[in-house]
Motif scaffolding. Sequence first.
Motif, PDB file in Angstrom:
ATOM      1  N   SER A 185     -26.809  16.209  28.601  1.00  9.59           N
ATOM      2  CA  SER A 185     -27.499  16.640  27.383  1.00  9.59           C
ATOM      3  C   SER A 185     -27.496  15.553  26.320  1.00  9.59           C
ATOM      4  CB  SER A 185     -26.877  17.927  26.835  1.00  9.59           C
ATOM      5  OG  SER A 185     -25.535  17.725  26.504  1.00  9.59           O
ATOM      6  N   GLU A 186     -26.365  14.895  26.122  1.00  9.30           N
ATOM      7  CA  GLU A 186     -26.309  13.872  25.080  1.00  9.30           C
ATOM      8  C   GLU A 186     -27.154  12.653  25.434  1.00  9.30           C
ATOM      9  OE1 GLU A 186     -22.360  12.986  23.744  1.00  9.30           O
ATOM     10  OE2 GLU A 186     -22.238  14.892  22.668  1.00  9.30           O
ATOM     11  N   GLY A 187     -27.285  12.373  26.709  1.00 11.43           N
ATOM     12  CA  GLY A 187     -28.134  11.261  27.125  1.00 11.43           C
ATOM     13  C   GLY A 187     -29.581  11.494  26.734  1.00 11.43           C
ATOM     14  N   TYR A 188     -30.034  12.724  26.879  1.00 10.66           N
ATOM     15  CA  TYR A 188     -31.419  13.036  26.519  1.00 10.66           C
ATOM     16  C   TYR A 188     -31.605  13.034  25.004  1.00 10.66           C
ATOM     17  CZ  TYR A 188     -36.031  15.161  26.655  1.00 10.66           C
ATOM     18  OH  TYR A 188     -37.367  15.396  26.503  1.00 10.66           O
ATOM     19  N   VAL A 189     -30.608  13.518  24.272  1.00 14.78           N
ATOM     20  CA  VAL A 189     -30.665  13.460  22.809  1.00 14.78           C
ATOM     21  C   VAL A 189     -30.790  12.006  22.365  1.00 14.78           C
ATOM     22  CG1 VAL A 189     -29.376  13.869  20.667  1.00 14.78           C
ATOM     23  CG2 VAL A 189     -29.422  15.626  22.449  1.00 14.78           C
ATOM     24  N   LYS A 190     -30.020  11.137  22.993  1.00 15.29           N
ATOM     25  CA  LYS A 190     -30.076   9.707  22.656  1.00 15.29           C
ATOM     26  C   LYS A 190     -31.471   9.147  22.953  1.00 15.29           C
ATOM     27  CE  LYS A 190     -27.948   5.268  23.491  1.00 15.29           C
ATOM     28  NZ  LYS A 190     -26.995   4.471  24.202  1.00 15.29           N
ATOM     29  N   THR A 191     -32.022   9.518  24.087  1.00 18.58           N
ATOM     30  CA  THR A 191     -33.368   9.056  24.457  1.00 18.58           C
ATOM     31  C   THR A 191     -34.394   9.500  23.420  1.00 18.58           C
ATOM     32  OG1 THR A 191     -32.841   9.085  26.813  1.00 18.58           O
ATOM     33  CG2 THR A 191     -35.176   9.235  26.227  1.00 18.58           C
ATOM     34  N   PHE A 209     -34.873  20.771  24.590  1.00 18.06           N
ATOM     35  CA  PHE A 209     -33.539  20.208  24.843  1.00 18.06           C
ATOM     36  C   PHE A 209     -32.797  21.049  25.872  1.00 18.06           C
ATOM     37  CE2 PHE A 209     -33.724  17.840  20.680  1.00 18.06           C
ATOM     38  CZ  PHE A 209     -33.498  16.579  21.220  1.00 18.06           C
ATOM     39  N   LYS A 210     -32.839  22.383  25.714  1.00 16.88           N
ATOM     40  CA  LYS A 210     -32.157  23.261  26.660  1.00 16.88           C
ATOM     41  C   LYS A 210     -32.730  23.115  28.065  1.00 16.88           C
ATOM     42  CE  LYS A 210     -32.794  27.283  24.898  1.00 16.88           C
ATOM     43  NZ  LYS A 210     -32.812  28.723  24.613  1.00 16.88           N
ATOM     44  N   VAL A 211     -34.055  23.171  28.164  1.00 11.74           N
ATOM     45  CA  VAL A 211     -34.686  23.136  29.480  1.00 11.74           C
ATOM     46  C   VAL A 211     -34.422  21.802  30.178  1.00 11.74           C
ATOM     47  CG1 VAL A 211     -36.919  23.151  30.663  1.00 11.74           C
ATOM     48  CG2 VAL A 211     -36.394  24.904  28.973  1.00 11.74           C
TER      49      VAL A 211
END
Length: 154
Positions: free
Chosen positions: A105-111, A13-15
């Motif tokens: 960041s939140e977009g990737y969490v959603k994905t 997530f960080k990277v």
Amino acid sequence: MLEEALTEVYTKFKVHFYQEMFKKLRARETSLTIVELFCVEIIYVLRNPTVKEFAEFIGISSPNAAYKIACLIDKGYIEKVQSEKDRREFHLHVTDKYLEYLNLSEGYVKTVAERAEERFTEERIETLNDILYDMSDFLMKEVDIPKYRKSEEQ
């Protein structure tokens, strides 16, 4: 084994976030330093804290916090809003400019969440949800963020 799995997920997530940040840096769409980014993220999760609340949360002096906040205001990432209850008090609000960062960041969490819902059964998703909320509520007590308090609301 659990520690390795948690570290791997957290690191990914960080990277991913850093990769997206560097894309913006190359396009000259950002002006935040890393410390400023951390500060504005904390202001966001604290949901409109005062300068004093922000300073106490990260463990710095009020003058140091005021300096960091002034830089973020100058760059357009936060604004001070006068309290309607106590006109002497000001709260820190993030701006739309910051919310564009948040989407990185939140977009990737959603994905990732959508992919999990496609891959796992409803029962496994429910179990994962329960485990993650228990981790947040009971295993991460050092990070007391009101926005993320679930067990008290149930």
